[in-house]
Design a protein around this motif. Structure first.
Motif, PDB file in Angstrom:
ATOM      1  N   GLY A 175      23.741  60.948   7.035  1.00 10.03           N
ATOM      2  CA  GLY A 175      23.933  59.847   6.090  1.00 10.03           C
ATOM      3  C   GLY A 175      23.276  58.545   6.513  1.00 10.03           C
ATOM      4  O   GLY A 175      23.272  57.585   5.753  1.00 10.03           O
ATOM      5  N   SER A 176      22.699  58.501   7.691  1.00  5.69           N
ATOM      6  CA  SER A 176      22.137  57.251   8.212  1.00  5.69           C
ATOM      7  C   SER A 176      20.641  57.091   7.968  1.00  5.69           C
ATOM      8  O   SER A 176      20.100  56.008   8.147  1.00  5.69           O
ATOM      9  N   GLY A 177      19.965  58.172   7.609  1.00  6.12           N
ATOM     10  CA  GLY A 177      18.513  58.125   7.466  1.00  6.12           C
ATOM     11  C   GLY A 177      17.796  58.223   8.807  1.00  6.12           C
ATOM     12  O   GLY A 177      16.604  57.950   8.893  1.00  6.12           O
ATOM     13  N   LEU A 178      18.518  58.611   9.856  1.00 13.51           N
ATOM     14  CA  LEU A 178      17.946  58.705  11.202  1.00 13.51           C
ATOM     15  C   LEU A 178      17.773  60.145  11.668  1.00 13.51           C
ATOM     16  O   LEU A 178      17.663  60.408  12.858  1.00 13.51           O
ATOM     17  N   ARG A 179      17.744  61.048  10.709  1.00 18.95           N
ATOM     18  CA  ARG A 179      17.658  62.470  11.053  1.00 18.95           C
ATOM     19  C   ARG A 179      16.404  62.806  11.867  1.00 18.95           C
ATOM     20  O   ARG A 179      16.463  63.568  12.831  1.00 18.95           O
ATOM     21  N   ASP A 180      15.256  62.237  11.527  1.00 21.47           N
ATOM     22  CA  ASP A 180      14.016  62.542  12.258  1.00 21.47           C
ATOM     23  C   ASP A 180      14.094  62.091  13.710  1.00 21.47           C
ATOM     24  O   ASP A 180      13.679  62.820  14.616  1.00 21.47           O
ATOM     25  N   LEU A 181      14.607  60.899  13.942  1.00 27.42           N
ATOM     26  CA  LEU A 181      14.776  60.409  15.308  1.00 27.42           C
ATOM     27  C   LEU A 181      15.731  61.321  16.074  1.00 27.42           C
ATOM     28  O   LEU A 181      15.435  61.741  17.196  1.00 27.42           O
ATOM     29  N   ALA A 182      16.850  61.659  15.471  1.00 26.81           N
ATOM     30  CA  ALA A 182      17.837  62.520  16.130  1.00 26.81           C
ATOM     31  C   ALA A 182      17.235  63.883  16.467  1.00 26.81           C
ATOM     32  O   ALA A 182      17.416  64.397  17.579  1.00 26.81           O
ATOM     33  N   LYS A 183      16.503  64.468  15.523  1.00 26.62           N
ATOM     34  CA  LYS A 183      15.865  65.764  15.771  1.00 26.62           C
ATOM     35  C   LYS A 183      14.847  65.673  16.895  1.00 26.62           C
ATOM     36  O   LYS A 183      14.738  66.578  17.721  1.00 26.62           O
ATOM     37  N   SER A 184      14.108  64.573  16.947  1.00 27.05           N
ATOM     38  CA  SER A 184      13.114  64.398  18.011  1.00 27.05           C
ATOM     39  C   SER A 184      13.773  64.279  19.374  1.00 27.05           C
ATOM     40  O   SER A 184      13.319  64.879  20.345  1.00 27.05           O
ATOM     41  N   ILE A 185      14.848  63.509  19.452  1.00 28.74           N
ATOM     42  CA  ILE A 185      15.559  63.357  20.729  1.00 28.74           C
ATOM     43  C   ILE A 185      16.085  64.705  21.202  1.00 28.74           C
ATOM     44  O   ILE A 185      15.884  65.101  22.346  1.00 28.74           O
ATOM     45  N   VAL A 186      16.728  65.437  20.309  1.00 29.94           N
ATOM     46  CA  VAL A 186      17.279  66.752  20.667  1.00 29.94           C
ATOM     47  C   VAL A 186      16.165  67.716  21.051  1.00 29.94           C
ATOM     48  O   VAL A 186      16.267  68.433  22.056  1.00 29.94           O
ATOM     49  N   SER A 187      15.097  67.722  20.286  1.00 31.60           N
ATOM     50  CA  SER A 187      13.984  68.629  20.556  1.00 31.60           C
ATOM     51  C   SER A 187      13.378  68.399  21.933  1.00 31.60           C
ATOM     52  O   SER A 187      13.107  69.348  22.675  1.00 31.60           O
ATOM     53  N   VAL A 188      13.160  67.137  22.291  1.00 30.56           N
ATOM     54  CA  VAL A 188      12.554  66.848  23.591  1.00 30.56           C
ATOM     55  C   VAL A 188      13.500  67.225  24.726  1.00 30.56           C
ATOM     56  O   VAL A 188      13.079  67.813  25.720  1.00 30.56           O
ATOM     57  N   TRP A 189      14.789  66.910  24.575  1.00 26.60           N
ATOM     58  CA  TRP A 189      15.730  67.269  25.648  1.00 26.60           C
ATOM     59  C   TRP A 189      15.801  68.782  25.849  1.00 26.60           C
ATOM     60  O   TRP A 189      15.813  69.263  26.971  1.00 26.60           O
ATOM     61  N   TYR A 190      15.856  69.557  24.755  1.00 25.58           N
ATOM     62  CA  TYR A 190      15.998  71.004  24.892  1.00 25.58           C
ATOM     63  C   TYR A 190      14.696  71.700  25.285  1.00 25.58           C
ATOM     64  O   TYR A 190      14.712  72.640  26.067  1.00 25.58           O
ATOM     65  N   SER A 191      13.577  71.249  24.746  1.00 28.29           N
ATOM     66  CA  SER A 191      12.312  71.928  25.048  1.00 28.29           C
ATOM     67  C   SER A 191      11.588  71.329  26.249  1.00 28.29           C
ATOM     68  O   SER A 191      10.778  71.998  26.881  1.00 28.29           O
ATOM     69  N   GLY A 192      11.843  70.060  26.518  1.00 30.90           N
ATOM     70  CA  GLY A 192      11.130  69.385  27.593  1.00 30.90           C
ATOM     71  C   GLY A 192       9.739  68.935  27.177  1.00 30.90           C
ATOM     72  O   GLY A 192       8.972  68.439  27.976  1.00 30.90           O
ATOM     73  N   GLN A 193       9.427  69.080  25.911  1.00 28.24           N
ATOM     74  CA  GLN A 193       8.082  68.783  25.399  1.00 28.24           C
ATOM     75  C   GLN A 193       8.169  67.782  24.261  1.00 28.24           C
ATOM     76  O   GLN A 193       9.057  67.855  23.422  1.00 28.24           O
TER      77      GLN A 193
END
Length: 179
Positions: free
Chosen positions: A111-129
């Protein structure tokens, strides 16, 4: 003084005036290291990042739904993403999730419009890339959250502790997964 003693004295003076090989190499190495410390890192200093390390770690832990232990990676991840997202987005995401219980994180981010940022943060932490294709950069390998998230896997190419090979792998029921 004879000819031989004059040459010996001159040689001693020249040797005393010039550094020996070890001293010269030590001096050159020290100078090279001093310059390396001052080279630009291609990123933003930790003090200039949108969130402090602790605040970014709290945000990351909520988004990843996992305790994050590698504090040194937090600055590198935030630094890698700061060119793609505005500082205000990092601050707003941290503010929204600061006191939110974990079961409401997805709803609040959606609901915040920050989904892309959140997905990027999670993606980098889990993949390391970070990034894709030719612009992809590996920030972490062994430290990526994908490995501890599985509960049993280790990064390929790492052996773990001596003797780990004799332990029986955990079953799906041990890990809390249903078959």
């Amino acid at each position: 003084m004879n000819k031989h003693s004059d040459a010996f004295v001159l040689e001693k003076r020249a040797t005393a005036a010039s550094p020996d090989r070890r001293e010269l190499l030590t001096t050159l190495l020290a100078a090279a290291l001093a310059n390396a410390v001052c080279w630009p890192r291609g990123g933003i200093a930790a003090e200039a990042l949108p969130l402090g390390r602790d605040h970014f770690l709290e945000l990351s832990a909520k988004l990843c739904a996992m305790q994050i232990k590698d504090e040194s990676l937090a600055d590198a991840i935030q630094n890698a993403l700061v060119s793609q997202y505005a500082a205000s987005e990092f601050k707003r995401a941290a503010s929204i999730l600061e006191s939110a219980p974990s079961q409401h994180v997805d709803r609040l981010i959606a609901g915040s419009g920050l989904r892309d940022l959140a997905k990027s943060i999670v993606s980098v932490w889990y993949s390391g890339q970070v990034g894709t294709g030719e612009k992809a950069r590996v920030l972490a390998y062994e430290e990526a959250l994908a490995w501890p998230a599985t509960g049993y896997a280790k990064p390929p190419g790492t052996c773990g502790e001596f003797g780990d090979w004799i332990a029986k792998p955990a079953s799906a029921s041990d890990l809390g997964h249903r078959p």
